[in-house]
Motif scaffolding. Structure first.
Motif, PDB file in Angstrom:
ATOM      1  N   HIS A  31       0.822  -1.213   0.000  1.00 41.34           N
ATOM      2  CA  HIS A  31       0.000   0.000   0.000  1.00 41.34           C
ATOM      3  C   HIS A  31       0.856   1.264   0.000  1.00 41.34           C
ATOM      4  O   HIS A  31       0.476   2.258  -0.628  1.00 41.34           O
ATOM      5  N   ILE A  32       1.988   1.234   0.667  1.00 42.29           N
ATOM      6  CA  ILE A  32       2.915   2.380   0.623  1.00 42.29           C
ATOM      7  C   ILE A  32       3.437   2.540  -0.804  1.00 42.29           C
ATOM      8  O   ILE A  32       3.443   3.644  -1.357  1.00 42.29           O
ATOM      9  N   GLU A  33       3.874   1.440  -1.416  1.00 47.43           N
ATOM     10  CA  GLU A  33       4.413   1.500  -2.779  1.00 47.43           C
ATOM     11  C   GLU A  33       3.364   1.985  -3.781  1.00 47.43           C
ATOM     12  O   GLU A  33       3.680   2.709  -4.721  1.00 47.43           O
ATOM     13  N   ASP A  34       2.104   1.590  -3.573  1.00 47.16           N
ATOM     14  CA  ASP A  34       1.013   1.975  -4.475  1.00 47.16           C
ATOM     15  C   ASP A  34       0.398   3.327  -4.101  1.00 47.16           C
ATOM     16  O   ASP A  34      -0.593   3.743  -4.710  1.00 47.16           O
ATOM     17  N   LYS A  35       0.955   3.972  -3.080  1.00 47.89           N
ATOM     18  CA  LYS A  35       0.480   5.268  -2.582  1.00 47.89           C
ATOM     19  C   LYS A  35      -0.975   5.212  -2.118  1.00 47.89           C
ATOM     20  O   LYS A  35      -1.723   6.185  -2.226  1.00 47.89           O
ATOM     21  N   LYS A  36      -1.368   4.089  -1.577  1.00 47.97           N
ATOM     22  CA  LYS A  36      -2.700   3.920  -0.992  1.00 47.97           C
ATOM     23  C   LYS A  36      -2.549   4.120   0.516  1.00 47.97           C
ATOM     24  O   LYS A  36      -2.585   3.177   1.302  1.00 47.97           O
ATOM     25  N   TYR A  37      -2.358   5.371   0.900  1.00 49.30           N
ATOM     26  CA  TYR A  37      -1.986   5.680   2.270  1.00 49.30           C
ATOM     27  C   TYR A  37      -3.099   5.442   3.285  1.00 49.30           C
ATOM     28  O   TYR A  37      -2.816   5.152   4.437  1.00 49.30           O
ATOM     29  N   ASN A  38      -4.362   5.549   2.887  1.00 50.37           N
ATOM     30  CA  ASN A  38      -5.446   5.257   3.826  1.00 50.37           C
ATOM     31  C   ASN A  38      -5.416   3.788   4.248  1.00 50.37           C
ATOM     32  O   ASN A  38      -5.573   3.467   5.424  1.00 50.37           O
ATOM     33  N   LYS A  39      -5.212   2.898   3.281  1.00 51.37           N
ATOM     34  CA  LYS A  39      -5.104   1.465   3.609  1.00 51.37           C
ATOM     35  C   LYS A  39      -3.810   1.199   4.371  1.00 51.37           C
ATOM     36  O   LYS A  39      -3.789   0.399   5.301  1.00 51.37           O
ATOM     37  N   ALA A  40      -2.737   1.860   3.958  1.00 58.65           N
ATOM     38  CA  ALA A  40      -1.451   1.670   4.637  1.00 58.65           C
ATOM     39  C   ALA A  40      -1.549   2.066   6.103  1.00 58.65           C
ATOM     40  O   ALA A  40      -0.959   1.411   6.968  1.00 58.65           O
ATOM     41  N   LEU A  41      -2.292   3.124   6.381  1.00 64.15           N
ATOM     42  CA  LEU A  41      -2.457   3.556   7.767  1.00 64.15           C
ATOM     43  C   LEU A  41      -3.144   2.469   8.593  1.00 64.15           C
ATOM     44  O   LEU A  41      -2.722   2.173   9.711  1.00 64.15           O
ATOM     45  N   LYS A  42      -4.177   1.857   8.047  1.00 61.04           N
ATOM     46  CA  LYS A  42      -4.860   0.775   8.761  1.00 61.04           C
ATOM     47  C   LYS A  42      -3.916  -0.407   8.972  1.00 61.04           C
ATOM     48  O   LYS A  42      -3.901  -1.015  10.048  1.00 61.04           O
ATOM     49  N   ASP A  43      -3.104  -0.725   7.960  1.00 61.25           N
ATOM     50  CA  ASP A  43      -2.113  -1.791   8.115  1.00 61.25           C
ATOM     51  C   ASP A  43      -1.133  -1.456   9.236  1.00 61.25           C
ATOM     52  O   ASP A  43      -0.801  -2.303  10.062  1.00 61.25           O
ATOM     53  N   PHE A  44      -0.680  -0.204   9.254  1.00 59.02           N
ATOM     54  CA  PHE A  44       0.285   0.217  10.262  1.00 59.02           C
ATOM     55  C   PHE A  44      -0.316   0.143  11.660  1.00 59.02           C
ATOM     56  O   PHE A  44       0.336  -0.311  12.605  1.00 59.02           O
ATOM     57  N   ILE A  45      -1.574   0.568  11.797  1.00 54.34           N
ATOM     58  CA  ILE A  45      -2.251   0.470  13.088  1.00 54.34           C
ATOM     59  C   ILE A  45      -2.294  -0.988  13.545  1.00 54.34           C
ATOM     60  O   ILE A  45      -1.992  -1.296  14.699  1.00 54.34           O
ATOM     61  N   LEU A  46      -2.638  -1.896  12.641  1.00 54.88           N
ATOM     62  CA  LEU A  46      -2.709  -3.323  12.990  1.00 54.88           C
ATOM     63  C   LEU A  46      -1.331  -3.882  13.338  1.00 54.88           C
ATOM     64  O   LEU A  46      -1.198  -4.712  14.238  1.00 54.88           O
ATOM     65  N   LEU A  47      -0.301  -3.418  12.646  1.00 54.36           N
ATOM     66  CA  LEU A  47       1.056  -3.877  12.944  1.00 54.36           C
ATOM     67  C   LEU A  47       1.492  -3.399  14.328  1.00 54.36           C
ATOM     68  O   LEU A  47       2.074  -4.167  15.101  1.00 54.36           O
ATOM     69  N   VAL A  48       1.178  -2.156  14.658  1.00 52.74           N
ATOM     70  CA  VAL A  48       1.489  -1.620  15.991  1.00 52.74           C
ATOM     71  C   VAL A  48       0.706  -2.402  17.042  1.00 52.74           C
ATOM     72  O   VAL A  48       1.242  -2.777  18.088  1.00 52.74           O
ATOM     73  N   GLN A  49      -0.558  -2.690  16.754  1.00 47.33           N
ATOM     74  CA  GLN A  49      -1.380  -3.459  17.689  1.00 47.33           C
ATOM     75  C   GLN A  49      -0.776  -4.838  17.928  1.00 47.33           C
ATOM     76  O   GLN A  49      -0.609  -5.262  19.076  1.00 47.33           O
ATOM     77  N   LEU A  50      -0.450  -5.532  16.850  1.00 42.64           N
ATOM     78  CA  LEU A  50       0.091  -6.888  16.962  1.00 42.64           C
ATOM     79  C   LEU A  50       1.431  -6.894  17.696  1.00 42.64           C
ATOM     80  O   LEU A  50       1.644  -7.688  18.614  1.00 42.64           O
ATOM     81  N   ALA A  51       2.312  -5.996  17.320  1.00 42.21           N
ATOM     82  CA  ALA A  51       3.669  -5.985  17.882  1.00 42.21           C
ATOM     83  C   ALA A  51       3.717  -5.571  19.343  1.00 42.21           C
ATOM     84  O   ALA A  51       4.656  -5.921  20.058  1.00 42.21           O
ATOM     85  N   ASN A  52       2.691  -4.843  19.806  1.00 42.74           N
ATOM     86  CA  ASN A  52       2.725  -4.330  21.172  1.00 42.74           C
ATOM     87  C   ASN A  52       1.655  -4.911  22.079  1.00 42.74           C
ATOM     88  O   ASN A  52       1.595  -4.562  23.255  1.00 42.74           O
ATOM     89  N   GLY A  53       0.805  -5.783  21.556  1.00 44.36           N
ATOM     90  CA  GLY A  53      -0.217  -6.415  22.381  1.00 44.36           C
ATOM     91  C   GLY A  53      -1.169  -5.416  22.988  1.00 44.36           C
ATOM     92  O   GLY A  53      -1.272  -5.314  24.204  1.00 44.36           O
ATOM     93  N   MET A  54      -1.834  -4.646  22.147  1.00 41.30           N
ATOM     94  CA  MET A  54      -2.712  -3.607  22.652  1.00 41.30           C
ATOM     95  C   MET A  54      -4.059  -3.640  21.948  1.00 41.30           C
ATOM     96  O   MET A  54      -4.214  -4.264  20.912  1.00 41.30           O
ATOM     97  N   ARG A  55      -5.023  -2.963  22.538  1.00 40.49           N
ATOM     98  CA  ARG A  55      -6.340  -2.820  21.940  1.00 40.49           C
ATOM     99  C   ARG A  55      -6.235  -1.940  20.697  1.00 40.49           C
ATOM    100  O   ARG A  55      -5.336  -1.107  20.588  1.00 40.49           O
TER     101      ARG A  55
END
Length: 144
Positions: free
Chosen positions: A39-63
């Protein structure tokens, strides 16, 4: 922390309670990381943001709500580590961006003008990755 030998060095054993029991941590990390990269490469930043939120959630064990708040601060400060006050009681915690995420990806996410709601992230996760959540808190639903 992890080294640069492979893009998926974080293991769930490093982050106790950091993933939903029905989610394979390594597989989820790979899928979310790939989606974020694409999504970053395709400049689809809205989707990339959701991916990033999920990655932060997964990596840190948070709601999800905590991950959204942490992600806002990470992007605003272009930080790889920050202290976040707990949203639903408890102690402040250190939130870390997985080291595999390049800094320039974080700065590209500043282009997103409207932040997704918690429900939008949950729906995106379900539609994209087949689960409504990548972390569960105790016996609760895990995405509040």
């Amino acid at each position: 922390m992890a080294t640069k030998s492979t893009p998926y060095e974080i293991k769930h054993q490093d982050i106790p309670g950091s993933y939903a029991k029905n989610v394979d941590f390594e597989e989820a990390f790979k899928k979310i990381f790939r989606a974020l990269r694409d999504h970053i490469e395709d400049k689809k930043y809205n989707k990339a943001l959701k991916d990033f939120i999920l990655l932060v959630q997964l990596a840190n064990g948070m709601r999800i709500s905590e991950a959204i708040e942490a992600t806002k601060k990470i992007i605003e400060n272009e930080a790889y580590e920050l202290q976040l006050e707990a949203l639903k009681g408890g102690e402040a915690r250190i939130v870390r961006v997985p080291p595999q995420v390049p800094r320039n990806w974080i700065s590209k996410l500043k282009k997103v003008e409207k932040w997704p709601s918690k429900d939008a992230v949950i729906m995106y996760c379900k539609r994209t990755f087949g689960v409504n959540n990548v972390y569960e808190q105790g016996k609760g639903r895990g995405h509040s």
